[in-house]
Motif scaffolding. Structure first.
Motif, PDB file in Angstrom:
ATOM      1  N   LEU A  21       0.818  -1.055   0.015  1.00 57.61           N
ATOM      2  CA  LEU A  21      -0.084  -0.012  -0.239  1.00 57.61           C
ATOM      3  C   LEU A  21       0.880   1.173  -0.137  1.00 57.61           C
ATOM      4  CD1 LEU A  21      -2.866  -0.738   2.286  1.00 57.61           C
ATOM      5  CD2 LEU A  21      -2.943  -0.702  -0.022  1.00 57.61           C
ATOM      6  N   GLY A  22       1.984   1.113   0.687  1.00 58.39           N
ATOM      7  CA  GLY A  22       2.782   2.339   0.814  1.00 58.39           C
ATOM      8  C   GLY A  22       3.479   2.703  -0.653  1.00 58.39           C
ATOM      9  N   LEU A  24       2.050   1.874  -3.404  1.00 56.41           N
ATOM     10  CA  LEU A  24       1.021   2.338  -4.275  1.00 56.41           C
ATOM     11  C   LEU A  24       0.913   3.775  -3.996  1.00 56.41           C
ATOM     12  CD1 LEU A  24      -1.461  -0.554  -4.434  1.00 56.41           C
ATOM     13  CD2 LEU A  24      -0.135   0.127  -6.466  1.00 56.41           C
ATOM     14  N   VAL A  25       0.780   4.121  -2.718  1.00 57.51           N
ATOM     15  CA  VAL A  25       0.582   5.631  -2.699  1.00 57.51           C
ATOM     16  C   VAL A  25       1.661   6.321  -3.117  1.00 57.51           C
ATOM     17  CG1 VAL A  25       0.356   7.274  -0.760  1.00 57.51           C
ATOM     18  CG2 VAL A  25      -0.985   5.176  -0.563  1.00 57.51           C
ATOM     19  N   TYR A  26       2.923   6.111  -2.879  1.00 60.23           N
ATOM     20  CA  TYR A  26       3.888   6.887  -3.309  1.00 60.23           C
ATOM     21  C   TYR A  26       4.099   6.937  -5.005  1.00 60.23           C
ATOM     22  CZ  TYR A  26       8.862   8.102  -4.175  1.00 60.23           C
ATOM     23  OH  TYR A  26       9.979   8.991  -4.609  1.00 60.23           O
ATOM     24  N   GLY A  28       1.683   6.646  -6.867  1.00 60.25           N
ATOM     25  CA  GLY A  28       0.541   7.404  -7.389  1.00 60.25           C
ATOM     26  C   GLY A  28       0.701   9.046  -7.349  1.00 60.25           C
ATOM     27  N   LEU A  29       1.210   9.285  -5.905  1.00 60.22           N
ATOM     28  CA  LEU A  29       1.267  10.663  -5.707  1.00 60.22           C
ATOM     29  C   LEU A  29       2.358  11.343  -6.690  1.00 60.22           C
ATOM     30  CD1 LEU A  29       1.049  10.684  -2.064  1.00 60.22           C
ATOM     31  CD2 LEU A  29      -0.517  11.443  -3.698  1.00 60.22           C
TER      32      LEU A  29
END
Length: 143
Positions: A21-22, A24-26, A28-29
């Motif tokens: 999840l970390g 993916l978030v990184y 994506g941002l």
């Protein structure tokens, strides 16, 4: 002994989930980060930092090539704050019907480091104020 391995499996699974999840978030941002700037802010930045930005401003009355209903337009985008900053913009898509001199627009794209021209991938116009006035009048009538 079975209890200990189950606990280890749950801890490993949780760590993998949190790590995934970390990640993916990184990603994506970092890929979708777009600065939202006015023209004077963009002119103050180094060209290398203007590869993926949104600019907002007003369409200048002069130097418009192309227009509504056509594919592509070239124009100057003026800073909304009233100072004299402007930037040349080229857009290759279908031009919105509400595009005209004096219209407030938002363009997304980047600056070509060799020419200094802003290459827009998207061009959006703000709704004209006449619609706002019309809605206010309708509200007053309906009361």
């Amino acid at each position: 002994m079975a209890k200990k391995t189950n606990k280890t499996v749950y801890i490993v699974a949780l760590l993998l989930l949190v790590g995934g999840l970390g990640s993916l978030v990184y990603s994506g941002l970092s890929q979708n980060s777009v600065y939202f700037l006015n023209v004077s802010e963009a002119r103050a930045m180094p060209v290398g930092e203007l590869s993926n930005v949104r600019l907002f401003g007003t369409v200048a009355a002069q130097d418009i090539v192309g227009g509504p209903g056509q594919k592509g337009v070239q124009f100057r985008l003026l800073d909304k704050s009233g100072n004299k900053d402007s930037i040349a913009v080229e857009y290759d898509g279908v031009v919105p019907d509400t595009f005209k001199p004096g219209a407030e627009v938002i363009v997304e794209g980047g600056v070509d480091s060799t020419t200094g021209v802003f290459g827009a991938r998207t061009l959006m116009t703000k709704c004209p104020s006449k619609y706002k006035k019309q809605r206010e009048q309708e509200k007053a009538q309906n009361g």
